[in-house]
Design an enzyme around this catalytic site. Structure first.
Site, PDB file in Angstrom:
ATOM      1  N   ARG A  70       0.796  -1.241   0.000  1.00 15.60           N
ATOM      2  CA  ARG A  70       0.000   0.000   0.000  1.00 15.60           C
ATOM      3  C   ARG A  70       0.819   1.278   0.000  1.00 15.60           C
ATOM      4  NH1 ARG A  70       1.014  -2.259   4.429  1.00 15.60           N
ATOM      5  NH2 ARG A  70       1.511  -1.126   6.310  1.00 15.60           N
ATOM      6  N   LEU A 107       9.469  12.807  15.525  1.00 14.28           N
ATOM      7  CA  LEU A 107       9.326  14.205  15.922  1.00 14.28           C
ATOM      8  C   LEU A 107       8.687  14.336  17.292  1.00 14.28           C
ATOM      9  CD1 LEU A 107       8.096  16.388  12.965  1.00 14.28           C
ATOM     10  CD2 LEU A 107      10.379  16.151  13.933  1.00 14.28           C
ATOM     11  N   THR A 131       1.666  10.395  18.718  1.00 13.55           N
ATOM     12  CA  THR A 131       2.124  11.338  17.691  1.00 13.55           C
ATOM     13  C   THR A 131       0.999  12.296  17.317  1.00 13.55           C
ATOM     14  OG1 THR A 131       3.664   9.713  16.826  1.00 13.55           O
ATOM     15  CG2 THR A 131       3.098  11.528  15.355  1.00 13.55           C
ATOM     16  N   CYS A 186      -1.935  -1.180  11.734  1.00 13.41           N
ATOM     17  CA  CYS A 186      -2.028  -2.018  10.537  1.00 13.41           C
ATOM     18  C   CYS A 186      -1.228  -3.307  10.690  1.00 13.41           C
ATOM     19  CB  CYS A 186      -1.490  -1.273   9.330  1.00 13.41           C
ATOM     20  SG  CYS A 186      -2.375   0.225   8.972  1.00 13.41           S
ATOM     21  N   CYS A 246      -7.040  23.172  23.334  1.00 16.13           N
ATOM     22  CA  CYS A 246      -7.363  24.484  22.753  1.00 16.13           C
ATOM     23  C   CYS A 246      -8.339  25.294  23.604  1.00 16.13           C
ATOM     24  CB  CYS A 246      -7.911  24.320  21.333  1.00 16.13           C
ATOM     25  SG  CYS A 246      -9.592  23.663  21.260  1.00 16.13           S
TER      26      CYS A 246
END
Ligand SMILES: [Zn+2]
Length: 250
Positions: A70, A107, A131, A186, A246
């Site tokens: 994929r 990151l 993440t 997955c 937020c």
């Protein structure tokens, strides 16, 4: 734009909704793509072919044989190479105009903040909640729109979280970081090959729309796809005033 670019991007330039002005915005844009796998592959391929000026492609993984079912940005010869480098090579072949910054890293923290702050749009093409929440926090902090996608087995979802808009929710309004959502990956559950193509291509579409300021983005709406029936469901996602990401800030 030079003559070559006018030809390369002519089918965008012909469009009333994009035109020369819109294409120039695309050429000037910087998109951060987190994850060069199933979603990141089609997203990056479309953004590069469309002429996004700078693409930062981040993935800490290497290409594995099980990815190739994929992850169409990689091929058999690249098994074992870093996905970010493999992706960069493929994007350069499609469009040498595009500057690709390939980063083989996970990151987080200040580094994530630094890269998000430089981007016009961020695509979350990762496969885990840690993440996703970290990326969302950085996008809220720096007021950078986030295009989020996910796919598992035959179920896909896509949305936009736009912290520049007062009325729009963030990812944390939808999936509060305090609640423990289990990662379904997955590698354990499997995923239908073209489903990641559909969702990744939609992420690219939403990113280009945000860059060009075209139409209405998916901000405030979550699209769910059931590929068994190929039916889409659109859910309104309100902003949560008590959101821990937020809510207090704004
Ligand atoms: Zn929120």
């Amino acid at each position: 734009m030079n003559d070559n670019q006018l030809l390369r991007y002519s089918r965008h330039i012909l469009m009333d909704d994009i035109g020369i002005e819109g294409q120039e915005k695309i050429l000037a844009a910087h998109v951060l793509i987190i994850g060069a796998g199933g979603l990141g592959s089609p997203a990056a391929l479309y953004l590069a072919s469309a002429g996004v000026g700078t693409i930062t492609l981040v993935d800490n993984d290497t290409v594995d044989l099980t990815n190739l079912q994929r992850q169409i940005m990689h091929d058999t010869e690249r098994v074992g190479l870093p996905k970010a480098e493999s992706g960069k090579a493929m994007l350069a072949r499609i469009n040498p105009d595009v500057r690709v910054i390939a980063l083989q890293e996970r990151l987080e923290g200040a580094r994530l903040d630094e890269l998000v702050a430089q981007a016009d749009v961020v695509l979350d093409c990762s496969d885990n909640f840690a993440t996703r929440h970290a990326v969302n926090r950085a996008c809220v902090e720096h007021r950078v729109p986030l295009v989020s996608g996910a796919a598992i087995q035959l179920d896909g979802q896509v949305s936009v979280f736009d912290p520049r808009r007062e009325d729009a929710p963030c990812y944390g309004c939808l999936f509060p970081p305090e609640q423990a959502f289990e990662d379904v990956q997955c590698s354990l559950m499997g995923v239908f090959s073209p489903l990641v193509g559909i969702i990744g291509a939609m992420q690219a579409a939403e990113a280009l729309k945000l860059i060009v300021q075209l139409g209405q983005s998916l901000a405030g709406r979550l699209l769910l796809l059931d590929a068994r029936t190929m039916e889409w469901t659109s859910i309104k996602v309100p902003r949560n005033p008590d959101c821990s990401v937020c809510g207090a800030k704004h």
